[in-house]
Design a protein around this motif. Structure first.
Motif, PDB file in Angstrom:
ATOM      1  N   SER A   1       0.822  -1.204   0.000  1.00 40.77           N
ATOM      2  CA  SER A   1       0.000   0.000   0.000  1.00 40.77           C
ATOM      3  C   SER A   1       0.858   1.258   0.000  1.00 40.77           C
ATOM      4  N   LYS A   2       0.840   1.992  -1.104  1.00 46.53           N
ATOM      5  CA  LYS A   2       1.541   3.278  -1.158  1.00 46.53           C
ATOM      6  C   LYS A   2       0.836   4.322  -0.297  1.00 46.53           C
ATOM      7  N   GLU A   3      -0.484   4.208  -0.205  1.00 43.85           N
ATOM      8  CA  GLU A   3      -1.259   5.175   0.577  1.00 43.85           C
ATOM      9  C   GLU A   3      -0.912   5.103   2.057  1.00 43.85           C
ATOM     10  N   PHE A   4      -0.567   3.903   2.545  1.00 43.95           N
ATOM     11  CA  PHE A   4      -0.231   3.757   3.962  1.00 43.95           C
ATOM     12  C   PHE A   4       1.091   4.453   4.298  1.00 43.95           C
ATOM     13  N   LEU A   5       1.890   4.737   3.287  1.00 47.48           N
ATOM     14  CA  LEU A   5       3.151   5.441   3.519  1.00 47.48           C
ATOM     15  C   LEU A   5       2.934   6.911   3.869  1.00 47.48           C
TER      16      LEU A   5
ATOM     17  N   VAL B   1       6.101   2.593  12.416  1.00 40.63           N
ATOM     18  CA  VAL B   1       5.631   3.979  12.319  1.00 40.63           C
ATOM     19  C   VAL B   1       4.217   4.105  12.879  1.00 40.63           C
ATOM     20  N   PHE B   2       3.354   3.179  12.499  1.00 39.68           N
ATOM     21  CA  PHE B   2       1.950   3.249  12.907  1.00 39.68           C
ATOM     22  C   PHE B   2       1.799   3.132  14.422  1.00 39.68           C
ATOM     23  N   SER B   3       2.548   2.212  15.027  1.00 39.50           N
ATOM     24  CA  SER B   3       2.416   2.007  16.474  1.00 39.50           C
ATOM     25  C   SER B   3       2.980   3.182  17.267  1.00 39.50           C
ATOM     26  N   ARG B   4       3.910   3.921  16.680  1.00 38.34           N
ATOM     27  CA  ARG B   4       4.456   5.101  17.353  1.00 38.34           C
ATOM     28  C   ARG B   4       3.507   6.295  17.222  1.00 38.34           C
ATOM     29  N   GLU B   5       2.772   6.362  16.127  1.00 34.07           N
ATOM     30  CA  GLU B   5       1.860   7.482  15.903  1.00 34.07           C
ATOM     31  C   GLU B   5       0.561   7.341  16.678  1.00 34.07           C
TER      32      GLU B   5
ATOM     33  N   ILE C   1       0.873  -8.268  12.634  1.00 30.61           N
ATOM     34  CA  ILE C   1       1.267  -8.053  11.247  1.00 30.61           C
ATOM     35  C   ILE C   1       2.201  -9.176  10.821  1.00 30.61           C
ATOM     36  N   ILE C   2       1.805  -9.926   9.808  1.00 29.07           N
ATOM     37  CA  ILE C   2       2.621 -11.025   9.290  1.00 29.07           C
ATOM     38  C   ILE C   2       3.228 -10.567   7.970  1.00 29.07           C
ATOM     39  N   GLY C   3       4.549 -10.407   7.925  1.00 28.52           N
ATOM     40  CA  GLY C   3       5.187  -9.902   6.717  1.00 28.52           C
ATOM     41  C   GLY C   3       6.686  -9.762   6.880  1.00 28.52           C
ATOM     42  N   GLY C   4       7.288  -8.983   6.002  1.00 28.10           N
ATOM     43  CA  GLY C   4       8.733  -8.796   6.007  1.00 28.10           C
ATOM     44  C   GLY C   4       9.138  -7.419   6.470  1.00 28.10           C
ATOM     45  N   ASP C   5      10.332  -6.978   6.058  1.00 29.02           N
ATOM     46  CA  ASP C   5      10.869  -5.736   6.605  1.00 29.02           C
ATOM     47  C   ASP C   5      10.030  -4.515   6.240  1.00 29.02           C
ATOM     48  N   GLY C   6       9.491  -4.463   5.013  1.00 29.03           N
ATOM     49  CA  GLY C   6       8.647  -3.334   4.644  1.00 29.03           C
ATOM     50  C   GLY C   6       7.395  -3.267   5.493  1.00 29.03           C
ATOM     51  N   SER C   7       6.819  -4.413   5.760  1.00 28.39           N
ATOM     52  CA  SER C   7       5.617  -4.479   6.608  1.00 28.39           C
ATOM     53  C   SER C   7       5.937  -4.016   8.023  1.00 28.39           C
ATOM     54  N   PHE C   8       7.106  -4.388   8.507  1.00 28.52           N
ATOM     55  CA  PHE C   8       7.501  -4.012   9.867  1.00 28.52           C
ATOM     56  C   PHE C   8       7.799  -2.522   9.974  1.00 28.52           C
ATOM     57  N   ARG C   9       8.334  -1.937   8.910  1.00 25.45           N
ATOM     58  CA  ARG C   9       8.555  -0.485   8.924  1.00 25.45           C
ATOM     59  C   ARG C   9       7.220   0.242   9.075  1.00 25.45           C
TER      60      ARG C   9
END
Length: 327
Positions: A77-81, A115-119, A103-111
């Motif tokens: 998702s580009k919008e989630f960025l 960010v989301f959990s900090r915001e 969240i089940i995924g790789g490094d991009g998912s974890f980035r």
């Protein structure tokens, strides 16, 4: 005190990997066991933005542990960025009352999760779902074992035809930034050379070695190349070999996305189940912004930020093993 979690969401993001369904199943059933409401978020972070979120029960995850891919679908998702996209996702979660995410995924998912959990005030737990095994904080990632076994089966079959025709095969496996699939499958199939992104490819050394093997009348050779090899992948490597050793009967085989699919191995099903169970335990214990991994067969918890930044490394001993065993 940690805020009590009552409703959790689970999503898969980025590239799919065998064993994701086993992890989803474990999250859903563990959450239900502890009296939580569990929601499946379709197509990763994009589903959060589009409010494509569905309630799940035990029956929702019946008969999926053996299936490859992910029943929740996945997307990038580009919008989630963007801050606006994340705000929209947050509003949708809050409207439902979801107060914890897996969240089940790789490094991009974890980035994105970091960010989301900090915001916002929604704790995020990551599970390493990627065939590349390129995330620090875990000995194995969900899907790696299946992908390697798929590659090994294919390479074994290629060796049969290579032996029948006295051919040199250059075989490309997945691994844009990490060479673990190439390394493990290459060693397991007795490949004469393994080319990975972590080490600069010395094409002259490769040519010299193949020429020396030719002088010894060793005409059957397998070169396993990770797609992210610095020289440009299997096609480029084979092109140089054909130019420099024209007498060699050289063929290219790119395994591609076949490595992503198929039934997960027993090992992937087991680690995915353990990780999914532990993810729910983490949320109940008040953990936040961590990835669940397995190190030395014990559960390990690594900050998402560290898991992304501290990549797994391939030691020199592995490459020494390759050189000795392929001589």
């Amino acid at each position: 005190m940690a805020k009590k979690v009552t409703k959790i969401g689970v999503l898969t993001s980025g590239g799919d990997s065998p064993g994701m369904n086993a992890a989803i199943r474990a999250v859903v059933r563990t959450g239900i066991y502890y009296g939580l409401e569990v929601y499946g978020i379709m197509r990763g972070y994009q589903g959060m933005i589009d409010n494509d979120i569905v309630p799940m029960n035990s029956k929702s995850v019946a008969n999926i542990i053996q299936r490859g891919g992910t029943i929740l679908k996945t997307a990038r998702s580009k919008e989630f960025l963007t801050p606006e996209g994340r705000k929209k996702a947050y509003d949708n979660l809050k409207a439902i009352g979801i107060d914890g995410l897996v969240i089940i995924g790789g490094d991009g998912s974890f980035r994105g999760a970091d960010v989301f959990s900090r915001e916002y005030d929604i704790p995020c737990i990551g599970l390493p779902g990627t065939i590349d095994k390129d995330i620090a904080g875990t000995d194995f990632t969900i899907g790696f074992d299946t992908a390697v076994n798929t590659a090994v089966e294919a390479i074994d079959k290629i060796r049969d035809t290579a032996d029948s025709h006295d051919r040199l095969f250059v075989i490309e496996v997945m691994g844009r930034d990490a060479g673990y699939i190439a390394l493990h499958s290459g060693i397991a199939t007795g490949a004469e050379h393994i080319l990975i992104p972590e080490r600069k490819t010395d094409i002259e050394e490769l040519i010299d070695s193949l020429q020396e093997k030719g002088r010894r009348n060793k005409l059957v050779n397998l070169v396993v190349v990770a797609e992210g090899d610095g020289f440009g992948g299997a096609d480029e490597v084979a092109k140089i070999v054909k130019e420099r050793i024209p007498a060699s009967d050289t063929r290219v085989c790119i395994l591609g996305h076949i490595q992503r699919g198929g039934m997960p191995t027993c090992f992937d099903r087991l680690i995915a189940s353990r990780m999914g169970y532990s993810a729910v335990e983490c949320l109940l214990e008040g953990r936040d912004n961590v990835m669940v991994g397995i190190v030395n067969n014990a559960m390990e918890y690594t900050l998402l930020e560290k898991a992304v930044k501290s990549k797994q490394t391939i030691g020199d001993e592995w490459l020494k093993i390759v050189k000795i065993l392929a001589s």
